[in-house]
Design a protein around this motif. Structure first.
Motif, PDB file in Angstrom:
ATOM      1  N   LEU A  57       0.845  -1.212   0.061  1.00 41.62           N
ATOM      2  CA  LEU A  57      -0.034  -0.018   0.173  1.00 41.62           C
ATOM      3  C   LEU A  57       0.849   1.223   0.030  1.00 41.62           C
ATOM      4  O   LEU A  57       1.995   1.276   0.753  1.00 41.62           O
ATOM      5  N   SER A  59       1.082   5.389   0.387  1.00 48.14           N
ATOM      6  CA  SER A  59       0.300   6.736   0.431  1.00 48.14           C
ATOM      7  C   SER A  59       0.725   7.775  -0.167  1.00 48.14           C
ATOM      8  O   SER A  59       1.782   8.309  -0.366  1.00 48.14           O
ATOM      9  N   GLU A  70      -2.881  13.043   3.903  1.00 49.32           N
ATOM     10  CA  GLU A  70      -3.141  11.896   2.919  1.00 49.32           C
ATOM     11  C   GLU A  70      -4.137  12.350   2.185  1.00 49.32           C
ATOM     12  O   GLU A  70      -5.061  12.667   2.284  1.00 49.32           O
ATOM     13  N   VAL A  73      -4.838   6.234  -1.217  1.00 48.44           N
ATOM     14  CA  VAL A  73      -4.111   5.321  -0.939  1.00 48.44           C
ATOM     15  C   VAL A  73      -4.101   4.494  -2.310  1.00 48.44           C
ATOM     16  O   VAL A  73      -5.020   4.414  -2.721  1.00 48.44           O
ATOM     17  N   GLY A  75      -3.044   0.803  -4.007  1.00 46.04           N
ATOM     18  CA  GLY A  75      -2.750  -0.636  -3.969  1.00 46.04           C
ATOM     19  C   GLY A  75      -2.749  -1.156  -5.196  1.00 46.04           C
ATOM     20  O   GLY A  75      -2.279  -0.707  -6.498  1.00 46.04           O
ATOM     21  N   TRP A 155     -11.389   5.116   5.755  1.00 44.98           N
ATOM     22  CA  TRP A 155      -9.946   5.122   5.375  1.00 44.98           C
ATOM     23  C   TRP A 155      -9.757   3.512   5.654  1.00 44.98           C
ATOM     24  O   TRP A 155      -9.060   2.900   4.721  1.00 44.98           O
ATOM     25  N   ALA A 159      -8.411   1.191   2.543  1.00 45.25           N
ATOM     26  CA  ALA A 159      -7.060   0.394   2.305  1.00 45.25           C
ATOM     27  C   ALA A 159      -7.426  -0.926   2.457  1.00 45.25           C
ATOM     28  O   ALA A 159      -6.566  -1.339   1.665  1.00 45.25           O
ATOM     29  N   SER A 160      -8.483  -1.446   2.959  1.00 43.81           N
ATOM     30  CA  SER A 160      -8.778  -2.921   2.796  1.00 43.81           C
ATOM     31  C   SER A 160      -9.088  -3.372   1.273  1.00 43.81           C
ATOM     32  O   SER A 160      -8.526  -4.199   0.413  1.00 43.81           O
ATOM     33  N   LEU A 168      -4.606  -5.456   8.216  1.00 39.65           N
ATOM     34  CA  LEU A 168      -3.908  -4.018   7.989  1.00 39.65           C
ATOM     35  C   LEU A 168      -2.840  -3.651   8.917  1.00 39.65           C
ATOM     36  O   LEU A 168      -3.053  -3.234  10.149  1.00 39.65           O
ATOM     37  N   VAL A 170      -1.330  -1.266  10.312  1.00 42.00           N
ATOM     38  CA  VAL A 170      -1.365   0.275  10.602  1.00 42.00           C
ATOM     39  C   VAL A 170      -1.544   0.533  12.044  1.00 42.00           C
ATOM     40  O   VAL A 170      -1.981  -0.093  12.744  1.00 42.00           O
TER      41      VAL A 170
END
Length: 249
Positions: A57, A59, A70, A73, A75, A155, A159-160, A168, A170
């Motif tokens: 991932l 940013s 940010e 994201v 991926g 978020w 991200a997932s 994750l 994080v």
């Protein structure tokens, strides 16, 4: 006769290309490992490569005056530096690896030449650029209009989606920095999510247990951004794609 070299692509943009276009692109692709905290691009710096993300991932962020925010994201469904082949020479963002993984990179001038020769490559990349631009714009709106709980839920879901996983790596500190929120508030909200059975927090890792419920907690920006990546037509940048193995040379 030696067999032609083959490589596998998991990146959604590359995997969506017709095999002939992918094979032509593959001659210029170079695999690269993405290490945590690796900077792929700096703002106001000349860019040499476009990175098609395979795993991990990235940013995409605005930085300045010892602070950052940010914008998006990126991926496996995206590319870092995708705006540049369409006319730019310098990045406005910093691109930082936050989850390690891998990518295929290509020189900007090679990709520009390929797009001139094969217009469908440019068409596919342009669709992604539109979705990414929409993502960046709505992230700015989200930061002004929506509360902490909905932004955090959004978020985590984005991200997932980007890594196609529910685990994750994080930290509270990162979420606080990326979203411009107080760390204590982030911790409070994540504790509440955990008490409600939406997530589980472990050492340096956050696991989403009830994705459907978490999506319901997310702000409207999550749905709008997700829809932007699932563009009409033959190609989608969501989960509905298949990895391809192609011979090059």
């Amino acid at each position: 006769m030696l067999p032609k070299p083959r490589f596998n692509v998991k990146n959604a943009i590359l995997a969506s290309l017709p095999l002939q276009d992918l094979a032509a692109t593959g001659r210029f692709l170079e695999p690269i490992a993405l290490r945590e905290d690796m900077v792929l691009q700096e703002p106001k710096r000349h860019i040499d490569y476009i990175y098609f993300i395979e795993s991990g991932l990235i940013s995409l962020r605005i930085v300045g005056a010892e602070s950052m925010l940010e914008s998006a994201v990126i991926g496996h469904r995206g590319a870092v530096g995708a705006l540049l082949p369409e006319g730019g020479h310098f990045s406005a963002h910093q691109s930082l690896v936050i989850f390690p993984g891998s990518a295929h990179r290509i020189r900007v001038e090679d990709l520009r030449r390929l797009m001139d020769e094969r217009p469908e490559i440019q068409e596919h990349l342009s669709r992604y650029v539109q979705a990414l631009s929409f993502h960046c714009a709505h992230s700015g709106l989200c930061g002004v209009r929506h509360d902490r709980e909905r932004r955090l839920a959004s978020w985590l879901c984005l991200a997932s989606d980007a890594v196609d996983a529910n685990v994750l790596p994080v930290t509270h500190h990162y979420l606080s920095s990326a979203l411009g929120l107080r760390r204590a508030g982030v911790t409070q909200t994540l504790v509440r999510f955990e008490e409600q059975g939406l997530i589980r927090k472990m050492r340096g890792v956050l696991q989403i247990d009830e994705r459907k419920c978490l999506k319901q907690r997310a702000c409207s920006c999550y749905g709008l951004i997700s829809d932007a990546y699932a563009l009409p037509g033959s190609m989608t940048f969501g989960k509905a794609y298949h990895a391809k193995t192609v011979a090059v040379g």
